[in-house]
Design a protein around this motif. Structure first.
Motif, PDB file in Angstrom:
ATOM      1  N   MET A   1       0.762  -1.318   0.019  1.00 49.34           N
ATOM      2  CA  MET A   1       0.026  -0.016   0.028  1.00 49.34           C
ATOM      3  C   MET A   1       0.826   1.131   0.090  1.00 49.34           C
ATOM      4  N   LYS A   2       0.346   2.107  -0.570  1.00 48.30           N
ATOM      5  CA  LYS A   2       1.196   3.502  -0.887  1.00 48.30           C
ATOM      6  C   LYS A   2       0.251   4.863  -0.286  1.00 48.30           C
ATOM      7  N   LYS A   3       1.017   5.806   0.097  1.00 52.38           N
ATOM      8  CA  LYS A   3       0.611   7.080   0.511  1.00 52.38           C
ATOM      9  C   LYS A   3      -0.260   7.499  -0.675  1.00 52.38           C
ATOM     10  N   LEU A   4      -1.354   8.217  -0.204  1.00 50.22           N
ATOM     11  CA  LEU A   4      -2.019   9.021  -1.489  1.00 50.22           C
ATOM     12  C   LEU A   4      -1.384  10.535  -1.544  1.00 50.22           C
ATOM     13  N   GLU A   5      -0.537  10.932  -2.516  1.00 53.13           N
ATOM     14  CA  GLU A   5       0.303  12.019  -2.478  1.00 53.13           C
ATOM     15  C   GLU A   5       0.261  12.748  -3.614  1.00 53.13           C
ATOM     16  N   SER A   6      -0.076  12.288  -4.719  1.00 53.93           N
ATOM     17  CA  SER A   6       0.120  13.186  -5.836  1.00 53.93           C
ATOM     18  C   SER A   6      -1.468  13.038  -6.919  1.00 53.93           C
ATOM     19  N   ARG A   7      -1.138  13.816  -8.040  1.00 54.38           N
ATOM     20  CA  ARG A   7      -2.429  13.717  -8.868  1.00 54.38           C
ATOM     21  C   ARG A   7      -2.470  12.400  -9.481  1.00 54.38           C
ATOM     22  N   GLU A   8      -1.424  11.572  -9.769  1.00 56.01           N
ATOM     23  CA  GLU A   8      -1.402  10.539 -10.263  1.00 56.01           C
ATOM     24  C   GLU A   8      -2.113   9.488  -9.381  1.00 56.01           C
ATOM     25  N   ASP A   9      -1.787   9.593  -8.239  1.00 52.65           N
ATOM     26  CA  ASP A   9      -2.576   8.845  -7.006  1.00 52.65           C
ATOM     27  C   ASP A   9      -4.003   9.062  -7.231  1.00 52.65           C
ATOM     28  N   ILE A  10      -4.360  10.557  -7.298  1.00 57.22           N
ATOM     29  CA  ILE A  10      -5.790  10.542  -7.396  1.00 57.22           C
ATOM     30  C   ILE A  10      -6.399  10.253  -8.567  1.00 57.22           C
ATOM     31  N   GLU A  11      -5.823  10.269  -9.752  1.00 56.18           N
ATOM     32  CA  GLU A  11      -6.005   9.455 -11.058  1.00 56.18           C
ATOM     33  C   GLU A  11      -6.738   8.058 -10.855  1.00 56.18           C
ATOM     34  N   LEU A  12      -5.575   7.376 -10.086  1.00 51.94           N
ATOM     35  CA  LEU A  12      -5.735   6.025  -9.939  1.00 51.94           C
ATOM     36  C   LEU A  12      -6.944   5.757  -9.140  1.00 51.94           C
ATOM     37  N   LEU A  13      -7.027   6.552  -8.047  1.00 50.03           N
ATOM     38  CA  LEU A  13      -8.219   6.371  -7.043  1.00 50.03           C
ATOM     39  C   LEU A  13      -9.617   6.571  -7.837  1.00 50.03           C
ATOM     40  N   VAL A  14      -9.655   7.701  -8.509  1.00 52.16           N
ATOM     41  CA  VAL A  14     -10.882   8.140  -9.302  1.00 52.16           C
ATOM     42  C   VAL A  14     -11.190   7.048 -10.372  1.00 52.16           C
ATOM     43  N   ASN A  15     -10.110   6.702 -11.130  1.00 52.93           N
ATOM     44  CA  ASN A  15     -10.467   5.642 -11.934  1.00 52.93           C
ATOM     45  C   ASN A  15     -11.011   4.125 -11.424  1.00 52.93           C
ATOM     46  N   SER A  16     -10.240   4.053 -10.385  1.00 57.26           N
ATOM     47  CA  SER A  16     -10.529   2.723 -10.018  1.00 57.26           C
ATOM     48  C   SER A  16     -11.859   2.755  -9.045  1.00 57.26           C
ATOM     49  N   PHE A  17     -12.475   3.890  -8.527  1.00 60.09           N
ATOM     50  CA  PHE A  17     -13.593   4.079  -8.075  1.00 60.09           C
ATOM     51  C   PHE A  17     -14.525   3.978  -8.993  1.00 60.09           C
ATOM     52  N   TYR A  18     -14.518   4.568 -10.367  1.00 63.84           N
ATOM     53  CA  TYR A  18     -15.675   4.843 -11.239  1.00 63.84           C
ATOM     54  C   TYR A  18     -15.687   3.391 -12.026  1.00 63.84           C
TER      55      TYR A  18
END
Length: 127
Positions: A1-18
């Motif tokens: 697991m990694k920390k949520l700390e960058s725009r790239e992380d947000i993109e991964l989060l949002v894409n995975s969520f949707y």
């Protein structure tokens, strides 16, 4: 697991969520059938929204409430829908991230879900 700390992380989060949302029996129909989301436009807005919320980048320009009221008029957005949105969001975070920003993303999403559910219900009562 990694920390949520960058725009790239947000993109991964949002894409995975949707990816979860679109398949979901409780809320997926809003995105597929009611508003027929243009993902090329929607996803970048969501990246900017969460980047603004979590990192203070102020890259999001818009009014989330104003966007949801017309949807609520087409199809009632009820507490159960926001609860499911929140459940999917939390699960996606917990599957991918740890740390302070991950916790903050959950905390902020709880507040957003609560406020939006309340405002959508009030709007329905006024109409």
């Amino acid at each position: 697991m990694k920390k949520l700390e960058s725009r790239e992380d947000i993109e991964l989060l949002v894409n995975s969520f949707y990816k979860k949302v679109i398949k979901d029996d409780t809320i997926g129909f809003f995105f597929r059938d009611i508003i027929k989301v243009n993902w090329d436009k929607h996803l970048p807005k969501m990246y900017s929204f969460w980047e603004s919320i979590l990192f203070g980048q102020m890259s999001y320009k818009g009014n989330p409430m104003a966007v949801h009221f017309p949807i609520n008029e087409l199809q009632a957005m009820e507490k159960k829908h926001f609860d499911q949105w929140l459940s999917l969001w939390k699960r996606t975070i917990e599957e991918n991230f740890i740390g302070e920003n991950a916790d903050m993303a959950i905390y902020k999403s709880e507040n957003i879900a609560r406020l939006m559910a309340y405002k959508m219900e009030m709007a329905r009562k006024l109409n």
